[in-house]
Design a protein around this motif. Structure first.
Motif, PDB file in Angstrom:
ATOM      1  N   GLN A 168       4.598  -9.566   7.600  1.00 48.15           N
ATOM      2  CA  GLN A 168       5.186  -9.162   6.317  1.00 48.15           C
ATOM      3  C   GLN A 168       6.359  -8.624   6.448  1.00 48.15           C
ATOM      4  O   GLN A 168       7.299  -8.613   5.662  1.00 48.15           O
ATOM      5  CB  GLN A 168       4.382  -8.465   5.353  1.00 48.15           C
ATOM      6  CG  GLN A 168       2.943  -9.364   4.821  1.00 48.15           C
ATOM      7  CD  GLN A 168       2.076  -8.478   4.098  1.00 48.15           C
ATOM      8  OE1 GLN A 168       1.914  -7.371   4.202  1.00 48.15           O
ATOM      9  NE2 GLN A 168       1.282  -9.068   3.221  1.00 48.15           N
ATOM     10  N   ALA A 169       6.515  -7.986   7.438  1.00 43.86           N
ATOM     11  CA  ALA A 169       7.964  -6.972   7.663  1.00 43.86           C
ATOM     12  C   ALA A 169       8.927  -7.777   8.155  1.00 43.86           C
ATOM     13  O   ALA A 169      10.171  -7.600   8.489  1.00 43.86           O
ATOM     14  CB  ALA A 169       7.569  -6.034   8.669  1.00 43.86           C
ATOM     15  N   GLY A 170       8.566  -8.917   8.523  1.00 48.07           N
ATOM     16  CA  GLY A 170       9.567 -10.065   9.293  1.00 48.07           C
ATOM     17  C   GLY A 170       9.930  -9.584  10.541  1.00 48.07           C
ATOM     18  O   GLY A 170      10.899 -10.063  11.395  1.00 48.07           O
ATOM     19  N   LEU A 230       5.230  -0.741   4.190  1.00 48.85           N
ATOM     20  CA  LEU A 230       3.853  -1.671   3.978  1.00 48.85           C
ATOM     21  C   LEU A 230       2.600  -1.063   4.243  1.00 48.85           C
ATOM     22  O   LEU A 230       1.691  -1.201   3.585  1.00 48.85           O
ATOM     23  CB  LEU A 230       4.231  -3.010   5.092  1.00 48.85           C
ATOM     24  CG  LEU A 230       5.271  -4.006   4.601  1.00 48.85           C
ATOM     25  CD1 LEU A 230       5.702  -4.890   5.731  1.00 48.85           C
ATOM     26  CD2 LEU A 230       4.643  -4.600   3.137  1.00 48.85           C
ATOM     27  N   ILE A 231       2.616  -0.227   5.203  1.00 53.21           N
ATOM     28  CA  ILE A 231       1.098   0.859   5.359  1.00 53.21           C
ATOM     29  C   ILE A 231       1.366   1.473   4.119  1.00 53.21           C
ATOM     30  O   ILE A 231      -0.378   1.453   3.607  1.00 53.21           O
ATOM     31  CB  ILE A 231       1.428   1.389   6.727  1.00 53.21           C
ATOM     32  CG1 ILE A 231       1.359   0.601   7.865  1.00 53.21           C
ATOM     33  CG2 ILE A 231       0.091   2.366   6.724  1.00 53.21           C
ATOM     34  CD1 ILE A 231       1.578   1.228   9.047  1.00 53.21           C
ATOM     35  N   GLN A 232       2.020   2.147   3.668  1.00 48.04           N
ATOM     36  CA  GLN A 232       1.685   2.812   2.342  1.00 48.04           C
ATOM     37  C   GLN A 232       1.428   1.769   1.187  1.00 48.04           C
ATOM     38  O   GLN A 232       0.706   2.540   0.517  1.00 48.04           O
ATOM     39  CB  GLN A 232       3.066   3.641   2.018  1.00 48.04           C
ATOM     40  CG  GLN A 232       3.520   4.801   3.116  1.00 48.04           C
ATOM     41  CD  GLN A 232       4.825   5.418   2.899  1.00 48.04           C
ATOM     42  OE1 GLN A 232       5.863   4.607   2.463  1.00 48.04           O
ATOM     43  NE2 GLN A 232       5.155   6.686   3.162  1.00 48.04           N
ATOM     44  N   GLU A 233       2.008   0.811   1.140  1.00 43.34           N
ATOM     45  CA  GLU A 233       1.683  -0.173   0.018  1.00 43.34           C
ATOM     46  C   GLU A 233       0.402  -0.581   0.020  1.00 43.34           C
ATOM     47  O   GLU A 233      -0.415  -0.816  -0.948  1.00 43.34           O
ATOM     48  CB  GLU A 233       2.639  -1.385  -0.084  1.00 43.34           C
ATOM     49  CG  GLU A 233       3.939  -0.867  -0.555  1.00 43.34           C
ATOM     50  CD  GLU A 233       5.147  -1.959  -0.117  1.00 43.34           C
ATOM     51  OE1 GLU A 233       6.342  -1.610   0.034  1.00 43.34           O
ATOM     52  OE2 GLU A 233       4.638  -3.165   0.226  1.00 43.34           O
ATOM     53  N   ALA A 260      -0.703   7.354   9.920  1.00 41.61           N
ATOM     54  CA  ALA A 260      -0.240   6.249  10.814  1.00 41.61           C
ATOM     55  C   ALA A 260       1.182   5.676  10.111  1.00 41.61           C
ATOM     56  O   ALA A 260       2.066   5.579  10.681  1.00 41.61           O
ATOM     57  CB  ALA A 260      -1.136   4.984  10.577  1.00 41.61           C
ATOM     58  N   ALA A 261       1.174   5.792   8.727  1.00 38.09           N
ATOM     59  CA  ALA A 261       2.328   5.466   8.014  1.00 38.09           C
ATOM     60  C   ALA A 261       3.482   6.433   8.413  1.00 38.09           C
ATOM     61  O   ALA A 261       4.585   6.106   8.763  1.00 38.09           O
ATOM     62  CB  ALA A 261       2.260   5.606   6.559  1.00 38.09           C
TER      63      ALA A 261
END
Lengths: 476, 293
Positions: free
Chosen positions: A200-202, A92-95, A123-124
């Motif tokens: 978002q990652a749940g 998600l960080i990459q996205e 960070a990702a």
């Protein structure tokens, strides 16, 4: 031929800046009791957003949520399942990398090319690296039954806001701990987007809690009786206070504190490469780097050549709008930090060192300080002893390798050091004698999630990165 | 039944002194204090070390650090193994001293001394292995050779356990020096005699002077000077009193010392020591170099 650059700014729309940000507790964004504060763009002094501040009751709520999550969900969860959540965060960080990069540059003042190419990718990568450890902990070399510690209270600085959050959260989560993270007062925004990413990652509620605030909030996190582990990155002064505070408790502690790194250039070093390393060492991130190569130790016989090449190079650095893709040097993070840099450089003048800066126009608004170097510096000068945490280089000379090592080690700090020479045996000789946790040979300011980072002496203890970084979050 | 008392030989008793920089000085303070068995039988007077003795010991430890930390790991291993050899040769003496100091049976003292000897052997074998276990190469995402190695913290202060006069002492000192540190050790306050005899063993084991410096006296008096000393990198609070631990940890914070907290209950020193104490006072150094032609 003219080398004027046309402006090439990143669009600030990319940052999806909101007018207000809430704190993240038990899986939800909520208002805090500590009173809202403003986060400012240091390049323009414009208010970016209002941010909910956490007080001691919020800290208590967050720690309780973290404890519940630790006992009911995250602690008992098999490592292979935990791993997948951490992998999700990395993805998600990459996205959302560009959004985070622009937001980081707005909030921190660092050039977009640094936030885009260094902070956010690292960070990702950090989450991606530690995710893989979550189901392999018994192979990490800390005994056959490594166990998480419980609730980790983590306090991070403003110089690499998202990257520091990743350095703290990733190993803690992989090892099975839950976290209460306190981002720095002047740079809370990307940590709060990271909280949204956790949603978002749940990620189960309470596993990660993010509490913006100032020193009081950090102190409350450190002091909370139900925190099992304290991890702090910041100044040595605050680190000592934290060590005093946790004395006599069961809390485990790791500290990543200040530095005054020597960057040693021997007479056989490739000068152009060394100059790039010197520039990267001290002017990267406006010198807001604990491991910055703030003391240049150059062998006397080549000092003139190195200095003139260095000055030529500094003349080409572009200072200005952090969102411009061509900017090399951004804004100083806060008025307070700028005042400290001004005070210490004034002490450099007063104590007899000679100041030099390239001619460069500072913007009218915002907090700015030009790349600066001092020659004629002695070891007794404050600018050779104290961490400036700004784009200020102190230049000293040496004649023999022994003298270089003695001068390099002549500091209470011991975070990092640099060595420039073409002679392999000399690199190893000097690296062995430097009392520093990271030694960059013929390079400087390299970071990687697989590579342990941390200090000797008053630069702190414990390591972040690599297999070593897990130890801070495991009982064994 | 002796008939002629004049013919009986009077034994030569030992004066128990400090061990600093490879020599056995008395306390500069001129003070001593009586040591007795747990049942109250007088054994000897021990030197009551002072602040100045502690500082001298730190100077000696600092002076010895470059040589000891710079020695090859193989060499350090041989020296530690030599300590075991020397201790084995004086096994009976240590059994007697442990019986006197701890008030235990000869049989239990024998197993204690055996365990202490074996502990030196354990750590002798670790000196040239810990770097491979605790260090290694790091697969960074770029054209760099990157490796991490453990290095000694420096001068380490050790407050030895109060109960276990020999095995506890060896269990806290051996791992510290196995890793290349030098040390200033405060022996068990009421049971210091085996520690001083151990110093005699160290002095005859090719251990360079100053690698282990041993002070006897009041732990609570000496400990704060060590905890706040600027030339000490780490401190093991094992033998600190419950009432003083917090103060010492706070003092240690003043120079960001590495602190090994006192165990919550008396440890079973005969248990497998693992590598925890060996790692406690090691730093990790990471070195980067570009790969290219």
């Amino acid at each position: 031929m003219s080398w004027e650059y046309a402006p090439a700014p990143e669009s600030r729309e990319t940052a999806r800046l909101k007018s207000s940000y809430q704190m993240f507790v038990d899986g939800e964004f909520v208002d805090g009791n500590g009173g809202a504060f403003k986060s400012v763009n240091p390049a323009t002094e414009e208010v970016l957003a209002e941010v909910a501040g956490a007080d001691a009751t919020d800290v208590d709520r967050a720690v309780c949520a973290a404890r519940r999550a630790y006992e009911r969900v995250w602690g008992p969860m098999p490592g292979r399942e935990r791993a997948k959540y951490v992998f999700r965060i990395a993805r998600l960080i990459q996205e959302r990398a560009r959004e985070l990069a622009v937001l980081e540059s707005l909030d921190n003042g660092k050039p977009i090319k640094e936030s885009r190419d260094v902070d956010i990718p690292l960070a990702a990568a950090h989450f991606f690296y530690y995710a893989g450890w979550a189901d392999k902990l018994e192979h990490a070399g800390f005994g056959s039954n490594p166990r998480p510690l419980g609730v980790a209270g983590q306090v991070i600085p403003w110089n690499f806001p998202l990257m520091m959050a990743a350095w703290k959260l990733a190993p803690a989560l992989a090892a099975g701990n839950t976290c209460v993270l306190k981002p720095a007062e002047t740079t809370p925004l990307t940590a709060l987007v990271l909280a949204e990413i956790c949603q978002q990652a749940g990620l189960p509620p309470g596993v990660v809690n993010v509490l913006p605030g100032g020193g009081d909030t950090g102190e409350a996190v450190v002091a909370h009786v139900d925190v099992d582990k304290v991890a702090f990155t910041g100044s040595t002064e605050v680190g000592k206070a934290i060590a005093r505070q946790v004395a006599g408790t069961r809390k485990r502690l790791t500290l990543e504190l200040g530095g005054k790194a020597a960057n040693i250039v021997f007479d056989d070093a490739p000068i152009d490469q060394a100059v790039e390393g010197i520039v990267n060492g001290i002017y990267f991130n406006q010198g807001h780097v604990c491991c910055a190569g703030s003391r240049l130790l150059v062998q006397e016989s080549i000092a003139g050549d190195v200095l003139s090449a260095l000055k030529d190079r500094l003349q080409t650095l572009r200072l200005g709008d952090p969102l411009d893709k061509n900017t090399d040097v951004g804004a100083i993070n806060s008025a307070e930090q700028l005042a400290r840099i001004q005070e210490l450089t004034a002490a450099g003048d007063a104590e007899g060192a000679t100041r030099w800066s390239p001619s460069c126009q500072l913007p009218d608004r915002g907090y700015w300080f030009p790349p600066t170097l001092f020659t004629g510096v002695t070891q007794a000068h404050r600018i050779a002893r104290e961490e400036i945490f700004g784009p200020v280089l102190s230049v000293l000379t040496f004649r023999t390798p022994d003298e270089a090592v003695a001068k390099a080690n002549n500091t209470p700090y011991g975070l990092s050091a640099g060595v420039w020479t073409e002679k392999g045996s000399r690199i190893l000789h000097v690296a062995q004698r430097l009392r520093a946790g990271v030694v960059w040979a013929n390079t400087f300011n390299r970071f990687d999630p697989a590579s342990p980072f941390g200090g000797y002496k008053e630069s702190g203890f414990g390591r972040e990165g690599g297999r070593h970084g897990l130890e801070a979050y495991l009982a064994h | 039944m002796r008939t002629d008392r004049r013919a009986e030989r009077v034994d030569v008793r030992k004066t128990y002194k400090l061990y600093v920089g490879g020599a056995f000085p008395r306390s500069e303070s001129g003070r001593s204090y009586p040591i007795s068995t747990p049942r109250g039988r007088f054994l000897a007077n021990a030197a009551r070390g002072s602040r100045k003795d502690a500082r001298d010991a730190v100077v000696a430890a600092r002076k010895a650090l470059a040589g000891w930390s710079g020695a090859t790991a193989y060499n350090r291993g041989q020296v530690l193994y030599r300590v075991a050899e020397m201790l084995e040769g004086r096994r009976d003496q240590f059994v007697a001293e442990v019986v006197d100091s701890e008030g235990t049976t000869a049989r239990r003292a024998e197993s204690t001394v055996d365990a202490a000897i074996d502990r030196w052997v354990w750590y002798a074998g670790w000196t040239d292995k810990i770097a491979q276990v605790a260090g290694g190469t790091n697969p960074v995402a770029g054209p760099y050779f990157d490796f991490s190695i453990p290095e000694p913290t420096g001068v380490v202060a050790i407050l030895a356990p109060q109960e276990s006069s020999l095995l506890g002492l060896v269990s806290v000192v051996a791992p510290v020096i196995a890793g290349g540190n030098t040390s200033v050790v405060v022996a068990s306050e009421d049971r210091p005699l085996p520690a001083i005899s151990l110093a005699e063993v160290l002095a005859t084991s090719d251990l360079p002077g100053g690698v282990v410096n041993l002070l006897t006296g009041a732990t609570a008096e000496i400990a704060p000077w060590l905890a706040s000393h600027m030339d000490i990198g780490g401190i093991d609070l094992c033998g600190a009193s419950a009432g003083q631990r917090v103060e010492l940890e706070r003092l240690a914070a003043g120079t960001v010392k590495r602190v090994a907290r006192a165990p919550e209950s008396t440890p079973d020193w005969s248990a497998d020591p693992g590598t925890g104490r060996l790692r406690r006072f090691l730093e990790t150094k990471t070195v980067w170099h570009p790969i290219g032609i």
